[in-house]
Design an enzyme around this catalytic site. Structure first.
Site, mmCIF file in Angstrom:
data_model
loop_
_atom_site.group_PDB
_atom_site.id
_atom_site.type_symbol
_atom_site.label_atom_id
_atom_site.label_comp_id
_atom_site.label_asym_id
_atom_site.label_seq_id
_atom_site.Cartn_x
_atom_site.Cartn_y
_atom_site.Cartn_z
ATOM 1 C CG ASN A 135 -22.207 48.733 -21.018
ATOM 2 O OD1 ASN A 135 -22.309 48.525 -19.812
ATOM 3 N ND2 ASN A 135 -22.922 49.661 -21.642
ATOM 4 C CE1 TYR A 188 -30.113 43.126 -17.299
ATOM 5 C CE2 TYR A 188 -29.920 42.265 -15.067
ATOM 6 C CZ TYR A 188 -29.519 43.154 -16.049
ATOM 7 O OH TYR A 188 -28.524 44.072 -15.776
#
Length: 248
Positions: free
Chosen positions: A86, A151
């Site tokens: 995560n 990203y």
């Protein structure tokens, strides 16, 4: 209740936001949880709020630290059944503004961190009879958002890596399922910080403006499903959780 009873789950980036929600829900449903993060103070606070949880300070870019984290998990709990990759971060700047160091940082934390997690955990998960890996991607991998090219590239890399690792596990009969999730906007500290930096007319705000944000619990519910045996026929895919953001 007890949907993951007896399982041991390792959650990176577990000190806040989605990772903290994952850790709490998995623990509520019977798992022993290991939380890792570079945010040591926050991580310890989250672990202290979960009975039996272990916090380990951990930079997911560091292979030696990955070995240490997995070893500590095995020493404490004796097995590893669930890995939630995560950990992540976002830095803004369109392709002309983003420098190479900033691009590499995001690729290292998310793509290399995810790779190192799978690489390090797989041999130990196979010894325990299998398990589930959940890699956290993003809708940024599926749509163009000009403000976050690095990203977006990193999250797309996670989806591709997920498929490759899943196929490997099938070929080796490891009984390890590997899936990615692609959240849209959810109300986390990272999201709030990101939204504060975006110009009000940026396309990245479309989902928030049109439908609002989900909660970390919404994502944790999906992670729980993928960690449990309820999803035993699901591997090698990505599941979008974005309230229809990418549907139109």
């Amino acid at each position: 209740m007890n949907r993951v009873k007896g399982k041991v789950a390792l959650i990176t980036g577990g000190a806040s936001g989605l990772g903290a929600a994952d850790a709490r829900l998995l623990a509520d449903e019977g798992a022993q949880v290991v939380i890792t993060d570079v945010q040591a103070e926050l991580g310890r606070e989250v672990a202290a709020s979960i009975p039996g949880a272990l916090f380990l300070e951990h930079d997911v870019r560091d292979e030696d630290q990955w070995r240490g984290v997995v070893a500590r998990t095995l020493d404490r709990f004796g097995r590893l059944d669930v890995l939630v990759n995560n950990a992540g971060l976002v830095r803004f700047g369109h392709v002309e503004e983003c420098d190479l160091a900033t691009f590499r940082l995001q690729m290292q934390v998310m793509v290399e961190g995810c790779f190192l997690g799978c690489h390090t955990a797989l041999p130990h998960m196979t010894k325990g009879g299998g398990g589930s890996i959940v890699n956290v991607a993003s809708v940024a991998a599926l749509k163009g958002i000009s403000a976050i090219p690095a990203y977006s590239a990193a999250k797309a890399g996670i989806i591709a890596l997920t498929r490759s690792v899943a196929v490997h596990c099938l070929e080796q009969d490891y009984r390890i399922r590997v899936n990615a999730i692609a959240p849209g906007a959810h109300d986390t500290p990272m999201t709030q910080s990101a939204l504060a930096e975006l110009p009000t007319d940026n396309a990245g705000l479309d989902q928030v403006n049109a439908r609002g944000q989900g909660t970390p619990q919404d994502v944790a519910n999906l992670v729980l499903f993928l960690a449990s045996e309820e999803s035993r026929q699901i591997t090698g895919t990505h599941i979008v959780i974005d309230n229809g953001e990418t549907a139109a």
